[in-house]
Design an enzyme around this catalytic site. Sequence first.
Site, PDB file in Angstrom:
ATOM      1  N   LYS A  83       3.366  -8.887   5.928  1.00 51.51           N
ATOM      2  CA  LYS A  83       3.322  -7.424   5.840  1.00 51.51           C
ATOM      3  C   LYS A  83       3.299  -6.853   7.254  1.00 51.51           C
ATOM      4  CE  LYS A  83       1.145  -4.789   2.101  1.00 51.51           C
ATOM      5  NZ  LYS A  83      -0.134  -4.357   1.520  1.00 51.51           N
TER       6      LYS A  83
HETATM    7  O1  G3P Z   1      -1.120  -1.909  -0.960  1.00 47.51           O
HETATM    8  C1  G3P Z   1      -1.497  -0.667  -0.435  1.00 47.51           C
HETATM    9  C2  G3P Z   1      -2.696  -0.139  -1.137  1.00 47.51           C
HETATM   10  O2  G3P Z   1      -3.753  -1.064  -1.050  1.00 47.51           O
HETATM   11  C3  G3P Z   1      -3.145   1.187  -0.571  1.00 47.51           C
HETATM   12  O3  G3P Z   1      -3.823   1.835  -1.615  1.00 47.51           O
HETATM   13  O4  G3P Z   1      -5.398   3.465  -2.612  1.00 47.51           O
HETATM   14  O5  G3P Z   1      -5.758   2.635  -0.229  1.00 47.51           O
HETATM   15  O6  G3P Z   1      -3.855   4.194  -0.775  1.00 47.51           O
HETATM   16  P1  G3P Z   1      -4.776   3.094  -1.295  1.00 47.51           P
END
Ligand code: G3P
Length: 237
Positions: A83
């Site tokens: 990533k």
């Molecule tokens: O894979 C990306 C994800 O973990 C981000 O999610 O909810 O932190 O925006 P969030």
Amino acid sequence: MKFFVDTAEIDQIVELNDLGMVDGVTTNPSLIMKSGRDFIEVTKDISTIVSGPVSAEVVATDAGGMIEQGRRLANLAKNIAVKVPLTWAGLKACKTLTDEGFMVNVTLCFSANQALLAAKAGATFISPFIGRLDDINLDGMDLIEDIRAIYDNYEFDTQILAASIRNVNHILESARIGADVITAPPAVIKKMVDHPLTDKGLDAFLADWARTGQQILWQSSYRSRVSYTPGRIYSKR
Ligand code: G3P
């Protein structure tokens, strides 16, 4: 549509994997911090549990550092996807690592222009963050729609990995638009099964069945423990 689970919590990955609901896993530095585990060790563990792509994120900000870290992560297991963030350094690392045959997931994507660059850099996956766009009163699903249209126009191979999924509607809309993959927290995936009419219907079936006094298996050791109790909820097990 492929389901990736967005977590580094092994027990939650195993639970959904046993149900056939895990086509891959995504982690990021915040999820690793939350797990409280060593990054390399937990990534190796996940890659042995799940046969599909396991995204592990570099933390360098320069291309050289990303490439060096990416090679280390990619060599942990055959199913590691490196990533990298959607920056010029990340795109350079993406080009180099994909040219070397590694899977690359370009993350922190918030615009279709960014997604276009990632596809041209040969990304295996692009991770547009739906929830974080919603957080600032934009519609994250519009981004998924734009990327789908652009990628289809030019037949890019990069897979749209809809990320930052906060609710079951994000999954439904991503499927309607045609995202290749969603990555969601285990709790959101589990919530997809819930519907009050299913619970209500099952309770009614079991209550009526109890009234027949019949058994499907008559052997004494399997004698059903279900006997009708007015008002009892049977569907929650
Ligand atoms: O894979 C990306 C994800 O973990 C981000 O999610 O909810 O932190 O925006 P969030």
